[in-house]
Design an enzyme around this catalytic site. Structure first.
Site, PDB file in Angstrom:
ATOM      1  N   CYS A 191      -4.980  28.168  -2.448  1.00  0.00           N
ATOM      2  CA  CYS A 191      -5.507  27.128  -3.301  1.00  0.00           C
ATOM      3  C   CYS A 191      -4.096  26.446  -3.666  1.00  0.00           C
ATOM      4  O   CYS A 191      -3.275  27.242  -3.996  1.00  0.00           O
ATOM      5  CB  CYS A 191      -6.356  27.278  -4.594  1.00  0.00           C
ATOM      6  SG  CYS A 191      -6.586  25.894  -5.453  1.00  0.00           S
ATOM      7  N   THR A 242      -4.802  20.018  -0.036  1.00  0.00           N
ATOM      8  CA  THR A 242      -5.453  21.035  -0.867  1.00  0.00           C
ATOM      9  C   THR A 242      -6.344  21.754   0.384  1.00  0.00           C
ATOM     10  O   THR A 242      -6.273  21.250   1.430  1.00  0.00           O
ATOM     11  CB  THR A 242      -6.759  20.070  -1.473  1.00  0.00           C
ATOM     12  OG1 THR A 242      -7.819  20.872  -1.574  1.00  0.00           O
ATOM     13  CG2 THR A 242      -7.137  18.831  -0.280  1.00  0.00           C
TER      14      THR A 242
END
Length: 229
Positions: free
Chosen positions: A196, A83
């Site tokens: 992202c 992430t």
């Protein structure tokens, strides 16, 4: 082959992309029926999201740090946090482990520098676009970052959490992202970071007029390089 340690679940939608990319890349490079040797630890994303919303980053670091410890005990040779946003606490997470920590921003910056770009746009969660942990990493590599206007940052963030993290892909959101990327190009972006790990589910290189830097695929490739060194 070294064992890749994946700290995922943030969200599990993008962690599946990591697993797919890593195994495909290993097979392409090794051949036959080769696949990656890896350890995957997937956390409950809802716990992490609540920490984000309430600014409890130390609590999130404790959860992810303990997960990193488990990954090391399971026999991994390196650690990836799957992430972008949680790289805000990368130092706190990596302090729980002696494993080499493969930082997503460093890997992405290497690819940008290979193309000799100096100014790039950034899409991601509001944490990534508005706080300095990712942007400062880029500056360390001599890369200037520009981000969308506030209303566009809100939209990008909303689509990530309300749609992409739930596996929802819509043409309307793709079109909105295309328009936002066009705006970044008009503002001088020579490329755009998909900062992202879920955004790769929505857009691809055909959706932009400049190079896109898919942090999920780039990070996965860095892990494969490490494993096959």
């Amino acid at each position: 082959m070294k064992t890749i340690g994946l700290l995922g679940g943030m969200s599990w939608e993008s962690t599946t992309e990591y697993y797919k990319h890593i195994n495909q890349m290993v097979n392409q490079r090794v051949g036959a029926l080769a696949s990656a040797t890896c350890v995957v630890y997937s956390v409950n994303f809802e716990e992490i999201v609540q920490c984000q919303k309430e600014g409890r980053w130390d609590d999130a670091a404790k959860i992810l740090g303990e997960a990193a410890e488990r990954i090391e005990k399971a026999g991994a040779d390196c650690l990836l946090v799957c992430t972008n946003t949680m790289h805000k606490i990368a130092n706190q997470i990596s302090a729980h482990s002696t494993l080499p920590f493969l930082h997503i921003a460093d890997a992405t910056a290497e690819k940008i520098r290979e193309k000799r770009l100096q100014k790039v746009g950034l899409l991601g969660t509001k944490f990534t676009m508005e706080q300095d942990f990712f942007i400062e990493k880029m500056k360390e590599h001599g890369i200037e970052i520009i981000v969308p206007a506030e209303k566009d940052r809100d939209l990008v963030h909303q689509v990530i959490f309300d749609e992409l993290c739930k596996g929802v892909i819509t043409q309307a959101s793709r079109h909105a992202y295309q328009q936002i990327m066009d705006g970044l190009v008009k503002a001088g972006a020579e490329g755009i970071i998909l900062g992202c790990t879920e955004i790769t589910l929505l857009v691809d290189p055909n959706d932009a007029t400049v190079p896109l830097f898919d942090t999920t695929r780039i990070h996965a490739a860095k892990a494969v390089d490490f494993a096959l060194e």
